[in-house]
Design a protein around this motif. Structure first.
Motif, PDB file in Angstrom:
ATOM      1  N   VAL A 186     -12.497 -25.339 -25.539  1.00  0.00           N
ATOM      2  CA  VAL A 186     -13.904 -24.640 -24.980  1.00  0.00           C
ATOM      3  C   VAL A 186     -14.594 -23.568 -25.729  1.00  0.00           C
ATOM      4  CG1 VAL A 186     -16.009 -23.875 -23.586  1.00  0.00           C
ATOM      5  CG2 VAL A 186     -14.471 -26.515 -23.424  1.00  0.00           C
ATOM      6  N   VAL A 187     -13.197 -22.743 -25.227  1.00  0.00           N
ATOM      7  CA  VAL A 187     -13.061 -21.086 -25.620  1.00  0.00           C
ATOM      8  C   VAL A 187     -12.899 -21.119 -27.400  1.00  0.00           C
ATOM      9  CG1 VAL A 187     -12.268 -18.687 -25.900  1.00  0.00           C
ATOM     10  CG2 VAL A 187     -12.531 -20.264 -23.500  1.00  0.00           C
ATOM     11  N   LEU A 188     -12.312 -21.905 -27.888  1.00  0.00           N
ATOM     12  CA  LEU A 188     -11.815 -22.060 -29.498  1.00  0.00           C
ATOM     13  C   LEU A 188     -12.977 -23.116 -30.302  1.00  0.00           C
ATOM     14  CD1 LEU A 188      -9.525 -22.188 -31.471  1.00  0.00           C
ATOM     15  CD2 LEU A 188      -9.982 -24.722 -31.110  1.00  0.00           C
ATOM     16  N   TRP A 231     -13.680 -32.923  -9.821  1.00  0.00           N
ATOM     17  CA  TRP A 231     -13.535 -33.716 -11.317  1.00  0.00           C
ATOM     18  C   TRP A 231     -14.281 -32.636 -12.440  1.00  0.00           C
ATOM     19  CZ3 TRP A 231     -10.054 -37.181 -12.465  1.00  0.00           C
ATOM     20  CH2 TRP A 231      -9.898 -38.348 -11.773  1.00  0.00           C
ATOM     21  N   HIS A 232     -15.251 -31.895 -12.209  1.00  0.00           N
ATOM     22  CA  HIS A 232     -15.487 -30.620 -12.869  1.00  0.00           C
ATOM     23  C   HIS A 232     -14.698 -29.272 -12.737  1.00  0.00           C
ATOM     24  CE1 HIS A 232     -18.955 -27.930 -14.091  1.00  0.00           C
ATOM     25  NE2 HIS A 232     -18.255 -26.903 -13.772  1.00  0.00           N
ATOM     26  N   PHE A 233     -13.543 -29.801 -11.409  1.00  0.00           N
ATOM     27  CA  PHE A 233     -12.727 -28.538 -11.468  1.00  0.00           C
ATOM     28  C   PHE A 233     -11.473 -28.842 -13.063  1.00  0.00           C
ATOM     29  CE2 PHE A 233      -8.611 -28.076 -10.008  1.00  0.00           C
ATOM     30  CZ  PHE A 233      -8.167 -26.729  -9.916  1.00  0.00           C
ATOM     31  N   ILE A 234     -11.142 -30.521 -12.860  1.00  0.00           N
ATOM     32  CA  ILE A 234      -9.760 -30.907 -13.029  1.00  0.00           C
ATOM     33  C   ILE A 234     -10.328 -30.794 -14.474  1.00  0.00           C
ATOM     34  CG2 ILE A 234      -8.542 -32.986 -13.482  1.00  0.00           C
ATOM     35  CD1 ILE A 234      -9.096 -33.893 -10.317  1.00  0.00           C
ATOM     36  N   ALA A 235     -11.740 -31.468 -15.407  1.00  0.00           N
ATOM     37  CA  ALA A 235     -11.593 -31.684 -16.869  1.00  0.00           C
ATOM     38  C   ALA A 235     -12.180 -30.055 -17.224  1.00  0.00           C
ATOM     39  CB  ALA A 235     -12.882 -32.787 -17.241  1.00  0.00           C
ATOM     40  N   GLY A 236     -12.532 -29.155 -16.085  1.00  0.00           N
ATOM     41  CA  GLY A 236     -12.591 -27.800 -17.138  1.00  0.00           C
ATOM     42  C   GLY A 236     -11.367 -27.707 -17.552  1.00  0.00           C
ATOM     43  N   LEU A 238     -18.129 -32.174 -22.007  1.00  0.00           N
ATOM     44  CA  LEU A 238     -18.518 -31.612 -22.158  1.00  0.00           C
ATOM     45  C   LEU A 238     -20.309 -31.842 -21.347  1.00  0.00           C
ATOM     46  CD1 LEU A 238     -18.130 -28.977 -24.457  1.00  0.00           C
ATOM     47  CD2 LEU A 238     -17.896 -28.456 -22.239  1.00  0.00           C
ATOM     48  N   PHE A 239     -20.807 -32.759 -22.348  1.00  0.00           N
ATOM     49  CA  PHE A 239     -21.742 -33.678 -21.193  1.00  0.00           C
ATOM     50  C   PHE A 239     -21.989 -33.119 -20.029  1.00  0.00           C
ATOM     51  CE2 PHE A 239     -22.558 -34.602 -25.851  1.00  0.00           C
ATOM     52  CZ  PHE A 239     -24.135 -34.144 -25.384  1.00  0.00           C
ATOM     53  N   VAL A 240     -20.233 -34.359 -19.101  1.00  0.00           N
ATOM     54  CA  VAL A 240     -20.239 -34.566 -18.302  1.00  0.00           C
ATOM     55  C   VAL A 240     -20.160 -33.200 -17.167  1.00  0.00           C
ATOM     56  CG1 VAL A 240     -18.331 -35.609 -16.113  1.00  0.00           C
ATOM     57  CG2 VAL A 240     -18.992 -36.935 -18.470  1.00  0.00           C
ATOM     58  N   LEU A 241     -19.094 -32.052 -17.711  1.00  0.00           N
ATOM     59  CA  LEU A 241     -19.280 -30.858 -17.443  1.00  0.00           C
ATOM     60  C   LEU A 241     -20.639 -30.514 -16.600  1.00  0.00           C
ATOM     61  CD1 LEU A 241     -15.879 -29.399 -19.396  1.00  0.00           C
ATOM     62  CD2 LEU A 241     -15.994 -29.272 -16.592  1.00  0.00           C
ATOM     63  N   GLY A 275     -24.245 -19.952 -16.304  1.00  0.00           N
ATOM     64  CA  GLY A 275     -23.866 -21.662 -17.102  1.00  0.00           C
ATOM     65  C   GLY A 275     -24.984 -22.606 -16.250  1.00  0.00           C
ATOM     66  N   PHE A 276     -25.540 -22.285 -15.622  1.00  0.00           N
ATOM     67  CA  PHE A 276     -27.374 -23.317 -15.385  1.00  0.00           C
ATOM     68  C   PHE A 276     -27.994 -23.043 -16.269  1.00  0.00           C
ATOM     69  CE2 PHE A 276     -30.918 -23.534 -12.672  1.00  0.00           C
ATOM     70  CZ  PHE A 276     -31.203 -24.543 -12.412  1.00  0.00           C
ATOM     71  N   TRP A 277     -28.370 -21.718 -16.369  1.00  0.00           N
ATOM     72  CA  TRP A 277     -29.549 -21.299 -16.863  1.00  0.00           C
ATOM     73  C   TRP A 277     -28.882 -21.331 -18.769  1.00  0.00           C
ATOM     74  CZ3 TRP A 277     -33.860 -20.751 -15.678  1.00  0.00           C
ATOM     75  CH2 TRP A 277     -34.002 -20.494 -13.949  1.00  0.00           C
ATOM     76  N   MET A 278     -28.255 -21.747 -18.938  1.00  0.00           N
ATOM     77  CA  MET A 278     -27.512 -22.558 -20.354  1.00  0.00           C
ATOM     78  C   MET A 278     -27.548 -24.001 -20.639  1.00  0.00           C
ATOM     79  SD  MET A 278     -24.428 -19.648 -21.714  1.00  0.00           S
ATOM     80  CE  MET A 278     -24.482 -20.692 -22.934  1.00  0.00           C
TER      81      MET A 278
END
Length: 412
Positions: free
Chosen positions: A25-27, A13-18, A149-152, A192-195
């Motif tokens: 997100v980039v925008l 689900w992280h993959f699909i949502a991402g 994004l919270f879920v991601l 991503g983890f440290w951010m």
């Protein structure tokens, strides 16, 4: 030890949502980073209106007020006290996107120009960032992406969390010599983890602007009485009509004697029963104060400190200011870094995926057929769905789609 089956399910689900949210997100990262330069961009373009030449004697603030009334479609509701002699006096009507400011040259007794947020290209950047230039519909898309994004972030932290065997070094290891797929995967996961905490804080600062979550948050503030005091903006406060009104110059003199921090404004009475207000705008939030005065007698009717503001509003204002990088240079640099790194880790994740993606297939992570989501996970999803309604609706639609798909597969 991590649950391997749960890890695979969360990764799916992280993959699909991402993958779905990646372009947005980039925008958001790019437009948010650009908007941080708003003041730098606008200052030289507005200098001919805001900066005046000091020559002769300045006319009174009362006369400047009269000039501003003729330059604005509506009577001004506030005036910002100039900090420097070469600064034009700003008179404001409206709020937020409907704000319009007339700037008065006190030496020439003229209005060199008006400024509205809509006059700047940065307004387009902000609208792109907040609503994709699609109005209310675009706002809801942004809210949906922000909710996911919270879920991601939460699922990403769980999936990335190093095993006991990897130990602490797993939190820092970026493998530069094992091919581009591994390199970009590590850049995506480690950075991503440290951010993650910073990203959650940044998201928290953006959510109050959303339609549904924002409206629900305001409702919660109202029912718990944790917003602004009712008289914060002089609502319900009236002057006693008696004699002549005090001049604006007297109120400016009083405001200057208070030595308030930041930008100091005078709220202007719009009716015979209206009041004068003195307040300051500063991102040292604890130093914000508000005073309301009878426009005839000059008597102080109400005053408020930041401590009078409810806890939810204080938290909301703090995170919104943090989101905009308004706590000073450190905050501005930090938010610019967040914007750049967010775009980078999103693109790094995409590159890693494209490097491992089988030809002709999506390459969606597989989940064991016998895996069932536990009650704790369901409870977390339900709670997130309540807090973020658009996320909840999207999960419900996905669940219905999956159910119908499985049922069709079973019947066939």
């Amino acid at each position: 030890m991590k649950n391997k089956k749960l890890n695979q399910w969360l990764w799916k689900w992280h993959f699909i949502a991402g993958l779905i949210s990646l372009p947005f997100v980039v925008l958001l990262a790019i437009t948010g980073g650009i908007y941080l330069f708003k003041d730098n961009y606008e200052a030289p373009k507005q200098e001919h209106i805001k900066v005046v030449k000091v020559e002769g004697k300045a006319i009174s603030y009362q006369k400047q007020w009269e000039l501003a009334k003729t330059a604005l479609h509506k009577a001004p509701n506030a005036m910002i006290i100039p900090k420097k002699d070469n600064q034009a006096t700003e008179f404001i009507t409206g709020r937020f996107n409907h704000k319009n400011s007339a700037f008065v040259n006190p030496y020439k007794a003229e209005v060199p120009g008006n400024i509205s947020p809509k006059d700047s290209n940065m307004y387009t950047v902000r609208k792109l960032h907040g609503e994709l230039l699609l109005g209310k519909f675009g706002t809801k898309i942004i809210e949906l992406i922000a909710s996911w994004l919270f879920v991601l972030i939460i699922t990403g932290v769980y999936v990335f969390w190093p095993s006991k065997k990897e130990g602490l070094k797993g939190f820092f290891t970026i493998r530069f010599k094992q091919g581009k797929r591994i390199l970009f995967r590590d850049l995506h996961t480690v950075l991503g983890f440290w951010m993650s905490v910073l990203l959650l804080m940044t998201l928290a600062g953006g959510m109050p602007w959303t339609d549904i979550f924002g409206a629900n948050f305001k409702w919660l503030q109202n029912v718990t009485n944790t917003g602004f005091p009712k008289t914060w903006s002089a609502r319900g406060i009236k002057s006693e009509v008696k004699g002549d009104a005090i001049s604006l110059d007297d109120m400016v003199k009083l405001a200057k004697s208070m030595n308030l921090k930041g930008e100091v404004s005078i709220g202007l009475p719009s009716t015979p029963k209206g009041v004068y207000s003195i307040y300051n705008t500063t991102f040292d939030l604890g130093a914000q104060k508000r005073f309301h005065f009878d426009q005839y007698s000059g008597k102080q009717l109400v005053n408020h400190n930041w401590e009078d503001v409810g806890v939810l509003m204080r938290g909301r204002m703090w995170f919104m200011a943090f989101h905009q990088g308004q706590f000073g240079t450190w905050n501005w640099v930090l938010m610019l870094g967040v914007a750049i790194l967010l775009a980078f880790i999103a693109i790094a994740g995409l590159v890693s995926y494209l490097k491992r993606k089988p030809e002709g297939k999506w390459g969606t992570p597989k989940v064991p057929a016998q895996f069932k989501v536990g009650y704790a996970i369901v409870a977390i999803i339900v709670i997130l769905g309540i807090v973020f309604p658009l996320f909840g609706i999207s999960v419900l639609l996905i669940t219905i789609f999956e159910f119908l798909r499985e049922r069709k597969k079973f019947n066939s």
